[in-house]
Design an enzyme around this catalytic site. Structure first.
Site, PDB file in Angstrom:
ATOM      1  N   HIS A   1       0.845  -1.195   0.000  1.00 18.47           N
ATOM      2  CA  HIS A   1       0.000   0.000   0.000  1.00 18.47           C
ATOM      3  C   HIS A   1       0.876   1.239   0.000  1.00 18.47           C
ATOM      4  O   HIS A   1       1.875   1.306   0.702  1.00 18.47           O
ATOM      5  CB  HIS A   1      -0.900   0.014   1.243  1.00 18.47           C
ATOM      6  CG  HIS A   1      -1.743   1.248   1.329  1.00 18.47           C
ATOM      7  ND1 HIS A   1      -2.922   1.391   0.635  1.00 18.47           N
ATOM      8  CD2 HIS A   1      -1.568   2.405   1.999  1.00 18.47           C
ATOM      9  CE1 HIS A   1      -3.437   2.585   0.884  1.00 18.47           C
ATOM     10  NE2 HIS A   1      -2.628   3.218   1.711  1.00 18.47           N
TER      11      HIS A   1
ATOM     12  N   ASP B   1     -14.583   2.510   8.951  1.00 16.58           N
ATOM     13  CA  ASP B   1     -13.541   3.390   8.417  1.00 16.58           C
ATOM     14  C   ASP B   1     -14.116   4.319   7.359  1.00 16.58           C
ATOM     15  O   ASP B   1     -13.806   5.496   7.308  1.00 16.58           O
ATOM     16  CB  ASP B   1     -12.401   2.581   7.815  1.00 16.58           C
ATOM     17  CG  ASP B   1     -11.429   3.482   7.064  1.00 16.58           C
ATOM     18  OD1 ASP B   1     -10.747   4.270   7.732  1.00 16.58           O
ATOM     19  OD2 ASP B   1     -11.378   3.429   5.828  1.00 16.58           O
TER      20      ASP B   1
ATOM     21  N   ARG C   1     -13.997  12.768   8.676  1.00 14.35           N
ATOM     22  CA  ARG C   1     -12.690  13.431   8.789  1.00 14.35           C
ATOM     23  C   ARG C   1     -12.474  14.352   7.604  1.00 14.35           C
ATOM     24  O   ARG C   1     -11.981  15.477   7.749  1.00 14.35           O
ATOM     25  CB  ARG C   1     -11.571  12.383   8.859  1.00 14.35           C
ATOM     26  CG  ARG C   1     -11.463  11.691  10.218  1.00 14.35           C
ATOM     27  CD  ARG C   1     -10.577  10.451  10.129  1.00 14.35           C
ATOM     28  NE  ARG C   1      -9.232  10.784   9.694  1.00 14.35           N
ATOM     29  CZ  ARG C   1      -8.421   9.940   9.040  1.00 14.35           C
ATOM     30  NH1 ARG C   1      -8.824   8.719   8.742  1.00 14.35           N
ATOM     31  NH2 ARG C   1      -7.212  10.327   8.691  1.00 14.35           N
TER      32      ARG C   1
ATOM     33  N   SER D   1      -6.797   3.921   9.833  1.00 14.04           N
ATOM     34  CA  SER D   1      -7.630   3.830   8.637  1.00 14.04           C
ATOM     35  C   SER D   1      -6.988   2.912   7.597  1.00 14.04           C
ATOM     36  O   SER D   1      -7.624   1.987   7.078  1.00 14.04           O
ATOM     37  CB  SER D   1      -7.836   5.237   8.061  1.00 14.04           C
ATOM     38  OG  SER D   1      -8.459   5.179   6.803  1.00 14.04           O
TER      39      SER D   1
ATOM     40  N   LYS E   1      -8.149  -1.384   6.696  1.00 17.83           N
ATOM     41  CA  LYS E   1      -8.519  -1.860   5.365  1.00 17.83           C
ATOM     42  C   LYS E   1      -7.559  -2.949   4.877  1.00 17.83           C
ATOM     43  O   LYS E   1      -7.961  -3.928   4.260  1.00 17.83           O
ATOM     44  CB  LYS E   1      -8.532  -0.690   4.383  1.00 17.83           C
ATOM     45  CG  LYS E   1      -9.775   0.181   4.538  1.00 17.83           C
ATOM     46  CD  LYS E   1      -9.772   1.374   3.596  1.00 17.83           C
ATOM     47  CE  LYS E   1      -8.747   2.397   4.013  1.00 17.83           C
ATOM     48  NZ  LYS E   1      -8.940   3.699   3.368  1.00 17.83           N
TER      49      LYS E   1
END
Lengths: 439, 439
Positions: free
Chosen positions: A83, A162, A169, A184, A188
């Site tokens: 990621h 989330d 947010r 967050s 995921k």
């Protein structure tokens, strides 16, 4: 049970909330039983007071278990994902996923769409005609078994808490909190059911974390969360001062990836290719497939040269409904109506080419979106003919602008002109990997 | 126009918002065009970053002009109000309003209901059978002309933006911000259309502002706002470590006020009576009726002794529909079913009688409300037979508990036992007025 008001006050006053308290807040946000105005006040208090490691773990856990967790136990090998926190021209996923898959690692990659000046993997994939990313967990498992890698969009079933908290947010200026960001991302990624994770935390002009110290902090927090959940995690902090590779813009970035996969990388792609190899090598290590970095890198390099990685990518494109002919005929990808070049205004060396301005130029042309619901134009973007450290002469073309009509063209021209810094004397080399944290 | 998100971010990052930006937020909160979750995030950012004087003035102005402002121009003399930030046994309004009115000052007093351990003027007035506080602005003007003073509840027409913001603050732990408190109080008081204001900022165990420095800050901010709006404002910081007077509980407090008005104050009421005189004297000065404190005080003392103040109070009670016979027959006020005494457990002097615990004991008995929509019992409460600085003997009764049934009785007993601190040797006297700010 304490009223929610007391939990907000506790956080506001700098005290840590318990695991149960964090769970109540996350679940109450997701199911709507706690009003949004209380959740946003708590989030703003978290912004100012931070969250300790127990709180961050608890939030990650609550969001992770608010939805479905993939069950990859039927795969015959280890699963690892990568990621990135997002940058300009950051197209590593398209190369890294088949790279790791070609070397015995299953890659169930779940990606997002781009926002603002940063691109998103889903938008790049959408430039390939027919490519589908709306995959059910069952379909993902099938694709993984058949191709070793698959690339999906985030489904509503994954970490819905989330999704809810992120939306709040985003509307309340509480995105930029390291603990909230870490929880967050990790909720995921952990929902993918992987055994290992490689995180690429970007820092510099084109990254969300402009400050290197903040990026290192975020990398540490995420590596620590990974360890808490029993997932071997490597978090790299990498340079995002300049656009990664030569392409910025969705179809153009696919072209650049295909060149790399075909062993035909341009000189402007060297740093990007390097990063792909470094990330994939860590995925092999996180999976337990390789123990030492050198060997992992060598194996990745060989598989890229042999064409094995290209074959994995080809199979993935085909199985996900994409037109695999684009691998041999890049002109089947969307093309912009006009291409114009911009020339350097001085002799010298390129000292900088501000990634943020390049990203904003692409956005102006229509390659990115300012709001989550706006469409993107897959064809537009820029291609850099010169990169940091290259020599240029006055009047020499250094960038190509790919535009569809006049939309944003004047603005893109101006932003690109601002982005380029030419100096006398060759600039020093910038390191690509600035820090590395393993859990 | 900047998106609301950018205003939240600006405040979050410690920058001041402009007058127009504050106005947008306050108006958007009041008319619902800005979602509550954004308003509460902004409020929490204000809690952490504070607001400068321009922002505080702008918020006061926006809330003030969100509703109706009384037009008192037809009154033949100056109008001044007094406001207290709330305490235990703080019944000064019932004495101060007629005191100032008896000396040529019109007092259009708008009060609130109590919450938690502090009482509210409206609840005390509701203990007088028939007394009505739901007055229209037109009715207030008539009553002012007829009696010189009137006491009303806050109508929905007065500062609706404050009402909305206060409700959000109350639910999001953002009440305790000095600038927000100051703007909230001042917007409502300025909406009364007065020429002068006297503010009684409480500090100590039984006050919202436990810290004296915070109370002084709040007094300064409010005096400065008054000046900004051309209203002569005196802000006093006064002691709330102990219950004011002997009574805490609605009907009991009315009894204590009537005793003072009739010139029959108990020794336990001396400090309360002193505070009433000090506050009323400042009202005369704020109105321009008197220039010097000594003369203003002397005039107030004389009017109290002469019975003139009692007559104003009697007229006010009658005109507002109350049973004026209670002034001569206190037993017409609601009475608790049972009265029990509690004895001191040591010989010595009373060093402290914690106002917070006394307030919570009253609340347990049913005199106060934990939630804005709960009912209160007018009859219950406590009467202090001894006060700080008094000598006590072991076994001597020091407090009477007025209860209706067993509800909260055990808890009240325990809280009162905790409240009393008996020491050897007479304690030093505590000053009543700790600070004074004039605009």
């Amino acid at each position: 049970m304490e009223p929610i008001l007391d939990l907000i006050r506790k956080k506001r006053d700098g005290q840590a909330l318990s695991r149960e308290e964090i769970q109540r807040l996350a679940n109450g946000a997701a199911d709507g039983s706690i009003p949004d105005y209380q959740i946003s006040a708590w989030l703003m208090a978290c912004y100012f007071q931070g969250m300790d490691s127990n709180e961050t773990d608890a939030l990650t856990e609550a969001m992770l278990h608010s939805g479905r967790v993939l069950d990859l136990s039927s795969l015959p090998g280890p699963a690892v994902d990568k990621h990135s926190t997002g940058g300009v021209g950051d197209k590593t996923s398209l190369v890294v996923a088949p790279l790791a898959a070609a070397n015995g690692v299953y890659v169930p990659m779940v990606s997002g769409r781009g926002l603002g000046h940063t691109g998103g993997t889903l938008d790049k994939l959408a430039a390939i005609p027919g490519f589908r990313t709306d995959l059910t967990p069952e379909r993902m498992l099938k694709l993984l078994k058949a191709a070793g890698a698959c690339m999906a969009g985030q489904s509503a079933e994954i970490a819905p808490a989330d999704r809810k908290l992120y939306a709040l947010r985003d509307a309340t200026a509480t995105v930029e909190s390291k603990s909230l960001i870490a929880a967050s991302i990790m909720s995921k990624k952990l929902a993918e059911g992987v055994q290992g994770l490689v995180l690429d935390v970007k820092t510099g002009a084109g990254a969300f974390m402009r400050d290197r110290g903040d990026a290192v902090d975020l990398a540490r927090i995420m590596a620590r969360i990974g360890a808490s959940f029993g997932v071997r995690t490597a978090a790299l902090v990498t340079d995002m001062d300049e656009c990664l590779g030569w392409a910025a813009g969705n179809a153009l970035e696919v072209v650049e990836c295909i060149e790399i996969l075909r062993g035909a990388a341009r000189p402007q792609s060297i740093r990007l290719e390097r990063l792909c190899l470094e990330l994939a090598a860590r995925m092999l290590m996180a999976a337990g497939v390789e123990e030492r970095l050198g060997e992992a890198l060598a194996r990745c390099e060989e598989s890229l040269e042999s064409g094995a990685v290209l074959e994995v990518f080809r199979r993935m494109v085909r199985l996900q409904g994409g037109d695999e002919a684009v691998l041999d005929h890049a002109d089947r990808l969307p093309q912009a109506a006009m291409v114009e070049t911009q020339e350097a205004q001085a002799d010298g060396w390129i000292a900088a080419c501000d990634a943020l301005l390049v990203g904003r130029a692409c956005c102006a042309l229509g390659a990115g979106r300012e709001r989550m619901d706006s469409p993107v134009d897959p064809a537009v973007g820029v291609s850099l003919l010169k990169k940091r450290g290259d020599a240029v002469r006055f009047g020499e073309p250094w960038v190509r602008i790919h535009a569809n009509g006049e939309t944003g063209l004047a603005q893109a021209r101006e932003l690109l002109q601002q982005a380029l810094v030419v100096q006398q004397g060759k600039p020093e080399d910038h390191p690509l990997i600035l820090a590395e944290e393993w859990s």
